[in-house]
Design a protein around this motif. Structure first.
Motif, PDB file in Angstrom:
ATOM      1  N   ARG A   1       0.840  -1.208   0.000  1.00 48.44           N
ATOM      2  CA  ARG A   1       0.000   0.000   0.000  1.00 48.44           C
ATOM      3  C   ARG A   1       0.875   1.259   0.000  1.00 48.44           C
ATOM      4  NH1 ARG A   1      -2.906  -1.345   4.325  1.00 48.44           N
ATOM      5  NH2 ARG A   1      -3.998  -2.881   3.065  1.00 48.44           N
ATOM      6  N   GLU A   2       1.942   1.229   0.799  1.00 50.45           N
ATOM      7  CA  GLU A   2       2.859   2.370   0.872  1.00 50.45           C
ATOM      8  C   GLU A   2       3.551   2.596  -0.469  1.00 50.45           C
ATOM      9  OE1 GLU A   2       6.813   3.756   3.418  1.00 50.45           O
ATOM     10  OE2 GLU A   2       5.555   2.103   4.142  1.00 50.45           O
ATOM     11  N   ALA A   3       4.005   1.508  -1.101  1.00 48.17           N
ATOM     12  CA  ALA A   3       4.668   1.609  -2.404  1.00 48.17           C
ATOM     13  C   ALA A   3       3.716   2.160  -3.458  1.00 48.17           C
ATOM     14  CB  ALA A   3       5.190   0.238  -2.828  1.00 48.17           C
ATOM     15  N   LEU A   4       2.466   1.736  -3.434  1.00 50.74           N
ATOM     16  CA  LEU A   4       1.487   2.199  -4.408  1.00 50.74           C
ATOM     17  C   LEU A   4       1.175   3.684  -4.220  1.00 50.74           C
ATOM     18  CD1 LEU A   4      -0.975  -0.844  -4.522  1.00 50.74           C
ATOM     19  CD2 LEU A   4       0.721  -0.192  -6.235  1.00 50.74           C
ATOM     20  N   ARG A   5       1.126   4.131  -2.970  1.00 52.47           N
ATOM     21  CA  ARG A   5       0.903   5.562  -2.721  1.00 52.47           C
ATOM     22  C   ARG A   5       2.034   6.395  -3.316  1.00 52.47           C
ATOM     23  NH1 ARG A   5      -1.233   4.133   2.538  1.00 52.47           N
ATOM     24  NH2 ARG A   5       0.866   4.313   3.396  1.00 52.47           N
ATOM     25  N   GLU A   6       3.267   5.885  -3.196  1.00 50.41           N
ATOM     26  CA  GLU A   6       4.410   6.619  -3.742  1.00 50.41           C
ATOM     27  C   GLU A   6       4.361   6.647  -5.270  1.00 50.41           C
ATOM     28  OE1 GLU A   6       9.208   6.984  -2.989  1.00 50.41           O
ATOM     29  OE2 GLU A   6       8.042   5.445  -1.969  1.00 50.41           O
ATOM     30  N   LEU A   7       3.996   5.533  -5.866  1.00 54.82           N
ATOM     31  CA  LEU A   7       3.896   5.476  -7.326  1.00 54.82           C
ATOM     32  C   LEU A   7       2.792   6.395  -7.840  1.00 54.82           C
ATOM     33  CD1 LEU A   7       4.357   1.658  -8.048  1.00 54.82           C
ATOM     34  CD2 LEU A   7       6.015   3.496  -8.361  1.00 54.82           C
ATOM     35  N   GLU A   8       1.728   6.538  -7.063  1.00 55.14           N
ATOM     36  CA  GLU A   8       0.659   7.453  -7.453  1.00 55.14           C
ATOM     37  C   GLU A   8       1.161   8.897  -7.407  1.00 55.14           C
ATOM     38  OE1 GLU A   8      -4.078   8.200  -6.473  1.00 55.14           O
ATOM     39  OE2 GLU A   8      -2.939   6.708  -5.337  1.00 55.14           O
ATOM     40  N   GLY A   9       1.968   9.207  -6.382  1.00 52.08           N
ATOM     41  CA  GLY A   9       2.554  10.538  -6.280  1.00 52.08           C
ATOM     42  C   GLY A   9       3.504  10.838  -7.422  1.00 52.08           C
ATOM     43  N   LEU A  10       4.127   9.801  -7.967  1.00 46.45           N
ATOM     44  CA  LEU A  10       5.051   9.969  -9.087  1.00 46.45           C
ATOM     45  C   LEU A  10       4.333  10.019 -10.435  1.00 46.45           C
ATOM     46  CD1 LEU A  10       7.790   7.453  -7.895  1.00 46.45           C
ATOM     47  CD2 LEU A  10       8.129   9.908  -8.225  1.00 46.45           C
ATOM     48  N   GLY A  11       3.026   9.777 -10.419  1.00 47.18           N
ATOM     49  CA  GLY A  11       2.264   9.833 -11.661  1.00 47.18           C
ATOM     50  C   GLY A  11       2.372   8.583 -12.509  1.00 47.18           C
ATOM     51  N   LEU A  12       2.741   7.462 -11.895  1.00 50.41           N
ATOM     52  CA  LEU A  12       2.856   6.213 -12.644  1.00 50.41           C
ATOM     53  C   LEU A  12       1.579   5.384 -12.572  1.00 50.41           C
ATOM     54  CD1 LEU A  12       6.498   5.071 -11.791  1.00 50.41           C
ATOM     55  CD2 LEU A  12       5.677   6.239 -13.837  1.00 50.41           C
ATOM     56  N   ILE A  13       0.781   5.603 -11.529  1.00 44.54           N
ATOM     57  CA  ILE A  13      -0.489   4.894 -11.404  1.00 44.54           C
ATOM     58  C   ILE A  13      -1.562   5.892 -10.964  1.00 44.54           C
ATOM     59  CG2 ILE A  13       0.672   2.728 -10.805  1.00 44.54           C
ATOM     60  CD1 ILE A  13      -0.266   3.116  -7.940  1.00 44.54           C
ATOM     61  N   LYS A  14      -2.811   5.479 -11.093  1.00 42.31           N
ATOM     62  CA  LYS A  14      -3.929   6.344 -10.712  1.00 42.31           C
ATOM     63  C   LYS A  14      -4.933   5.527  -9.915  1.00 42.31           C
ATOM     64  CE  LYS A  14      -7.560   9.341 -12.622  1.00 42.31           C
ATOM     65  NZ  LYS A  14      -8.165   9.885 -13.857  1.00 42.31           N
ATOM     66  N   SER A  15      -5.474   6.143  -8.869  1.00 45.38           N
ATOM     67  CA  SER A  15      -6.481   5.497  -8.044  1.00 45.38           C
ATOM     68  C   SER A  15      -7.837   6.120  -8.330  1.00 45.38           C
ATOM     69  CB  SER A  15      -6.130   5.665  -6.559  1.00 45.38           C
ATOM     70  OG  SER A  15      -7.114   5.069  -5.751  1.00 45.38           O
ATOM     71  N   SER A  16      -8.835   5.273  -8.588  1.00 46.19           N
ATOM     72  CA  SER A  16     -10.191   5.759  -8.881  1.00 46.19           C
ATOM     73  C   SER A  16     -11.190   5.053  -7.972  1.00 46.19           C
ATOM     74  CB  SER A  16     -10.562   5.476 -10.344  1.00 46.19           C
ATOM     75  OG  SER A  16      -9.622   6.050 -11.220  1.00 46.19           O
ATOM     76  N   PRO A  17     -12.221   5.768  -7.500  1.00 46.54           N
ATOM     77  CA  PRO A  17     -13.258   5.128  -6.677  1.00 46.54           C
ATOM     78  C   PRO A  17     -13.909   3.970  -7.424  1.00 46.54           C
ATOM     79  CG  PRO A  17     -13.476   7.521  -6.637  1.00 46.54           C
ATOM     80  CD  PRO A  17     -12.460   7.199  -7.695  1.00 46.54           C
ATOM     81  N   ARG A  18     -14.054   2.866  -6.727  1.00 44.15           N
ATOM     82  CA  ARG A  18     -14.707   1.649  -7.233  1.00 44.15           C
ATOM     83  C   ARG A  18     -13.942   0.952  -8.355  1.00 44.15           C
ATOM     84  NH1 ARG A  18     -18.620   5.357  -6.596  1.00 44.15           N
ATOM     85  NH2 ARG A  18     -18.757   5.808  -8.830  1.00 44.15           N
ATOM     86  N   ARG A  19     -12.899   1.592  -8.876  1.00 41.60           N
ATOM     87  CA  ARG A  19     -12.120   0.942  -9.938  1.00 41.60           C
ATOM     88  C   ARG A  19     -10.738   0.514  -9.467  1.00 41.60           C
ATOM     89  NH1 ARG A  19     -10.518   3.558 -14.237  1.00 41.60           N
ATOM     90  NH2 ARG A  19     -10.552   1.680 -15.515  1.00 41.60           N
ATOM     91  N   GLY A  20     -10.331   1.001  -8.305  1.00 38.32           N
ATOM     92  CA  GLY A  20      -9.032   0.627  -7.777  1.00 38.32           C
ATOM     93  C   GLY A  20      -7.903   1.394  -8.437  1.00 38.32           C
ATOM     94  N   ARG A  21      -6.720   0.810  -8.417  1.00 42.19           N
ATOM     95  CA  ARG A  21      -5.533   1.469  -8.977  1.00 42.19           C
ATOM     96  C   ARG A  21      -5.187   0.861 -10.328  1.00 42.19           C
ATOM     97  NH1 ARG A  21      -4.038   1.073  -3.386  1.00 42.19           N
ATOM     98  NH2 ARG A  21      -3.678   3.137  -2.451  1.00 42.19           N
ATOM     99  N   HIS A  22      -4.838   1.747 -11.285  1.00 44.57           N
ATOM    100  CA  HIS A  22      -4.482   1.304 -12.620  1.00 44.57           C
ATOM    101  C   HIS A  22      -3.183   1.972 -13.066  1.00 44.57           C
ATOM    102  CE1 HIS A  22      -8.761   0.295 -12.474  1.00 44.57           C
ATOM    103  NE2 HIS A  22      -8.540  -0.544 -13.470  1.00 44.57           N
ATOM    104  N   VAL A  23      -2.473   1.282 -13.939  1.00 43.90           N
ATOM    105  CA  VAL A  23      -1.218   1.811 -14.478  1.00 43.90           C
ATOM    106  C   VAL A  23      -1.524   2.897 -15.495  1.00 43.90           C
ATOM    107  CG1 VAL A  23       0.880   1.245 -15.784  1.00 43.90           C
ATOM    108  CG2 VAL A  23      -0.055  -0.410 -14.146  1.00 43.90           C
ATOM    109  N   LEU A  24      -0.822   4.029 -15.371  1.00 42.29           N
ATOM    110  CA  LEU A  24      -0.948   5.111 -16.338  1.00 42.29           C
ATOM    111  C   LEU A  24       0.083   4.947 -17.449  1.00 42.29           C
ATOM    112  CD1 LEU A  24      -1.381   8.177 -13.941  1.00 42.29           C
ATOM    113  CD2 LEU A  24      -3.138   7.186 -15.427  1.00 42.29           C
ATOM    114  N   PRO A  25      -0.165   5.524 -18.621  1.00 40.96           N
ATOM    115  CA  PRO A  25       0.868   5.486 -19.673  1.00 40.96           C
ATOM    116  C   PRO A  25       2.143   6.136 -19.147  1.00 40.96           C
ATOM    117  CG  PRO A  25      -1.216   6.322 -20.535  1.00 40.96           C
ATOM    118  CD  PRO A  25      -1.371   6.249 -19.048  1.00 40.96           C
TER     119      PRO A  25
END
Length: 226
Positions: free
Chosen positions: A60-84
Motif C-alpha cells: 500500500r505504501e509503495a502504491l501511494r508513492e507510485l501514485e505521487g510519481l504519476g505512474l499509477i492512478k487510483s479511482s473510486p470503485r475501480r481501484g488502482r491502474h497503471v498510467l501510460p
C-alpha cells in the motif's frame, strides 16, 4: 574522465538496509517502465503482496508513492491502474531539480557548510556500485550525495521542496529508463565534486545546473540555445 584504479577486494557500498516498500516500489517501476505492466492494467494489493512475499501494508505504501510519481492512478470503485509512462514527467522533474540544487549549492558554498569528506565517501560508493552493477544502490548513493548539498544550504523550504520531488524514486526511474553506464554516472559526480571543492561560486552553480539538465534531455540547453 579516467576512473581511478581500485583493488580487487572491494567492500560493498555503505548503505542502510532498504525498506521493503522501496523494494516493492522499485520492482513495480521496472515492470511499468519495461512495459510488462501495461497501461490501464489494474494493480491488486493482495496479488502484489503474494508476488513479493509480504503483507499488504508495504505494498500500500509503495502504491501511494507510485501514485505521487504519476505512474499509477487510483479511482473510486475501480481501484488502482497503471498510467501510460511518459518520460516527459521525468525530464520536467530534472529541470525543477536543477533550479533547486543550483540555489542550494550557492547557499552551501556561501555559508561554508558543504560536507566534502562525506561526499567523497558517496562517490567511492558509486564506483563500488558500478563495479557490481547495482542500479538501486547507485541511486541511493547519488541521492545521498545531492541531499548533503541541499541540507548544507540550511534552507528549510528549499529542502522541503527538493524532498517533495521524491528524488530517490525519480533517480531509480531515470537510471532504468536511460539504461545509464554506472561508471559514467560515478565519473559525473566525481567531476562535480571537484568543481565544488575548488570553491568558485559561479562555476560550481553552473556545473550543478548542467549536471541535472543533462538528464532533462531537452531540445535546447540551459541557456535556451538549440
Amino acid at each position: 574522465m579516467t576512473t581511478e584504479a581500485r583493488g580487487g577486494n572491494t567492500p560493498a557500498p555503505r548503505q542502510p538496509k532498504p525498506l521493503l516498500s522501496a523494494n516493492i516500489r522499485d520492482g513495480l517501476v521496472e515492470l511499468i517502465v519495461s512495459g510488462r505492466l501495461k497501461s490501464g492494467e489494474r494493480l491488486v494489493e493482495t496479488k502484489i503482496a503474494a508476488d513479493f512475499g509480504t503483507s499488504q501494508a508495504p505494498v500500500r505504501e509503495a502504491l501511494r508513492e507510485l501514485e505521487g510519481l504519476g505512474l499509477i492512478k487510483s479511482s473510486p470503485r475501480r481501484g488502482r491502474h497503471v498510467l501510460p509512462f511518459v518520460e516527459q514527467t521525468i525530464r520536467e522533474a530534472y529541470v525543477v531539480r536543477a533550479a533547486l540544487e543550483e540555489a542550494a549549492t550557492r547557499l552551501a558554498l556561501l555559508n561554508g557548510r558543504l560536507p566534502l569528506d562525506a561526499m567523497h565517501g558517496d562517490v567511492e560508493d558509486m564506483y563500488r556500485c558500478a563495479e557490481v552493477e547495482d542500479v538501486r544502490a547507485m541511486g541511493l548513493a547519488s541521492t545521498r550525495f545531492h541531499r548533503r548539498v541541499v541540507v548544507a544550504s540550511n534552507n528549510f523550504l528549499l529542502e522541503r521542496a527538493w524532498e517533495g520531488l521524491q528524488i530517490e524514486a525519480r533517480t531509480a526511474i531515470a537510471l532504468v529508463v536511460t539504461d545509464s553506464d554506472l561508471t559514467h554516472v560515478a565519473d559525473e559526480h566525481k567531476e562535480l565534486l571537484q568543481v565544488l571543492e575548488q570553491g568558485d561560486l559561479e562555476a560550481a552553480c553552473m556545473h550543478t545546473r548542467k549536471h541535472q539538465w543533462a538528464y532533462a534531455d531537452l531540445p535546447h540547453d540551459m541557456h535556451g540555445a538549440g
